[in-house]
Design a protein around this motif. Sequence first.
Motif, mmCIF file in Angstrom:
data_model
loop_
_atom_site.group_PDB
_atom_site.id
_atom_site.type_symbol
_atom_site.label_atom_id
_atom_site.label_comp_id
_atom_site.label_asym_id
_atom_site.label_seq_id
_atom_site.Cartn_x
_atom_site.Cartn_y
_atom_site.Cartn_z
ATOM 1 N N ALA A 161 0.840 -1.201 0.000
ATOM 2 C CA ALA A 161 0.000 0.000 0.000
ATOM 3 C C ALA A 161 0.875 1.250 0.000
ATOM 4 O O ALA A 161 0.588 2.225 -0.702
ATOM 5 N N THR A 162 1.939 1.231 0.775
ATOM 6 C CA THR A 162 2.846 2.379 0.851
ATOM 7 C C THR A 162 3.361 2.741 -0.537
ATOM 8 O O THR A 162 3.410 3.922 -0.912
ATOM 9 N N HIS A 195 -2.402 7.378 7.906
ATOM 10 C CA HIS A 195 -1.211 6.546 8.145
ATOM 11 C C HIS A 195 0.028 7.333 7.702
ATOM 12 O O HIS A 195 -0.049 8.208 6.841
ATOM 13 N N SER A 228 2.138 6.530 5.722
ATOM 14 C CA SER A 228 2.439 6.379 4.298
ATOM 15 C C SER A 228 1.729 7.443 3.453
ATOM 16 O O SER A 228 2.031 7.585 2.274
ATOM 17 N N ASN A 268 -6.548 2.303 10.666
ATOM 18 C CA ASN A 268 -5.836 1.152 11.211
ATOM 19 C C ASN A 268 -5.644 1.278 12.716
ATOM 20 O O ASN A 268 -5.029 0.409 13.327
ATOM 21 N N ASP A 323 -6.895 5.454 0.649
ATOM 22 C CA ASP A 323 -6.005 4.439 1.206
ATOM 23 C C ASP A 323 -6.884 3.292 1.707
ATOM 24 O O ASP A 323 -7.553 3.414 2.734
ATOM 25 N N GLN A 328 -6.751 -1.023 5.003
ATOM 26 C CA GLN A 328 -7.458 -1.827 6.008
ATOM 27 C C GLN A 328 -8.854 -2.233 5.561
ATOM 28 O O GLN A 328 -9.569 -2.904 6.299
ATOM 29 N N HIS A 358 -1.263 -7.999 0.759
ATOM 30 C CA HIS A 358 -0.888 -8.941 1.825
ATOM 31 C C HIS A 358 -1.758 -8.862 3.074
ATOM 32 O O HIS A 358 -1.484 -9.555 4.057
ATOM 33 N N LYS A 359 -2.780 -8.006 3.049
ATOM 34 C CA LYS A 359 -3.647 -7.930 4.232
ATOM 35 C C LYS A 359 -4.973 -8.623 3.880
ATOM 36 O O LYS A 359 -5.007 -9.821 3.711
HETATM 37 C C1 LIG Z 1 -4.126 2.638 6.844
HETATM 38 C C2 LIG Z 1 -2.844 2.077 6.307
HETATM 39 N N1 LIG Z 1 -2.279 2.638 5.225
HETATM 40 C C3 LIG Z 1 -1.140 2.158 4.694
HETATM 41 C C4 LIG Z 1 -0.505 1.073 5.237
HETATM 42 C C5 LIG Z 1 0.762 0.581 4.622
HETATM 43 O O1 LIG Z 1 0.570 -0.697 4.101
HETATM 44 P P1 LIG Z 1 1.804 -1.558 3.548
HETATM 45 O O2 LIG Z 1 2.403 -2.210 4.749
HETATM 46 O O3 LIG Z 1 1.211 -2.532 2.601
HETATM 47 O O4 LIG Z 1 2.736 -0.625 2.894
HETATM 48 C C6 LIG Z 1 -1.046 0.449 6.361
HETATM 49 C C7 LIG Z 1 -0.361 -0.696 6.991
HETATM 50 O O5 LIG Z 1 -0.605 -1.092 8.065
HETATM 51 C C8 LIG Z 1 -2.256 0.956 6.902
HETATM 52 O O6 LIG Z 1 -2.821 0.410 7.966
#
Ligand SMILES: Cc1ncc(COP(=O)(O)O)c(C=O)c1O
Length: 403
Positions: free
Chosen positions: A73-74, A98, A100, A152, A177, A180, A202-203
């Motif tokens: 996701a990042t 988040h 990211s 999250n 985003d 979650q 992967h989630k």
């Molecule tokens: C709300 C949210 N955005 C982005 C991410 C980043 O995800 P990734 O670990 O796949 O980069 C997470 C990861 O926990 C998240 O909870």
Amino acid sequence: MIYVDHAATSFPKPAPVAAEMDRFMRDDAANPGRGGYKLVRRAEARMAEVRSQLARFVNADGPDEQMIFTYSATDGLNIGIRGVVQPGDRVVIDQVAHNSISRPLTAMAGRGEVDLVRIVPPDAAGIVDPRQIADALDAAPTRLVAIVQASNVLGILNPIREIGAICRDRGVLFLVDAAQSIGAVPIDVAADGIDLLAFPGHKGLQGPPGTGGLWVGPRAAEVIQPLVREGGTGGDSAYPTQPPIWPHWLEAGTHNTAGISGLGAGLDWIDARGGPAAILEHERELVRPLIEMLADDDRFTLYGPGPDRLADRIGLVSFNVNGLRPAETADLLDREFDICVRAGLHCAPGAHRHMGSFPDGAVRVSVGPMNTADEMAALVGALGLIAARATQPSMSSQASPTG
Ligand SMILES: Cc1ncc(COP(=O)(O)O)c(C=O)c1O
């Protein structure tokens, strides 16, 4: 062992995911686009199949090729944000974002690559009020609104469709985003007015680490630039710069093809369980007794909406055992009860500031489709025992923090 840290990554992966990765590695793992022989074409066909599955999964309103494979996701959030925001632009985000989303934008603001990042505070439960977004957009011209669909930390669901309509009306790009939410909440990018949807594989999608995606809708596709990575695409090698052809425009380099193939099996597995709506219902029922216990018992602090507002939630709950640091609670759950949860700030310090749990954070329980009511009963029982012992003076010194 009881694993309730699915917000970090889903575990264990469904057996068909691992089986498909194994099959792909043995039979098809040539490099898509790099050559024209039969093995390459098989790998290409599998990538196209999963790309199309993902596009259908979110009801994509454009060519499948605008569904880009990413590493997480990042990665997708960075490709989306950096690709559409220019110096002088204004961006609106929410406070529970988040890192990211907030870190790249904060760093870009520091370098003068974006003019202003306006952070909209949510309501007391942590939910963004669409009127706040409308007011923020009416206050000044804005390029992008970037919002988390499900927090999250607080487990809340934001009113994505209403915010999407507000952005559409005002000609502002809307990035969601879905880290979650995807896999556990139905997503319809066309109906929700989403221009950019970043998500992990992967989630909730049950795929392996190193997979993810970014949907680039028609409005974003007109403006997005490949600013995160440029390079090899297999075909179109004569172009001196990144070829303006989807998906190559945003998808340079060799991807995690075995992982993507497994991700396709994860999507099939979700379909076989009735899809995201059925999974959401199952996960809400799983957390219901936990939320009821945390809300009723004054030895705990529950964050986010209470048991009367389950419909505002995904299967993710943050709380603290009063008198214990979150890391101590998580450590006790792990050492004494073999229960895996995550404690701390969860890469979203703004959410913890909002709910008053900064800087130590909270304990987070996040369930997945394979968790059971019996496991949740065991968790509730373990927390009752920990809370009872937390009142004993020597308690805090017995546990070592896990960070
Ligand atoms: C709300 C949210 N955005 C982005 C991410 C980043 O995800 P990734 O670990 O796949 O980069 C997470 C990861 O926990 C998240 O909870």
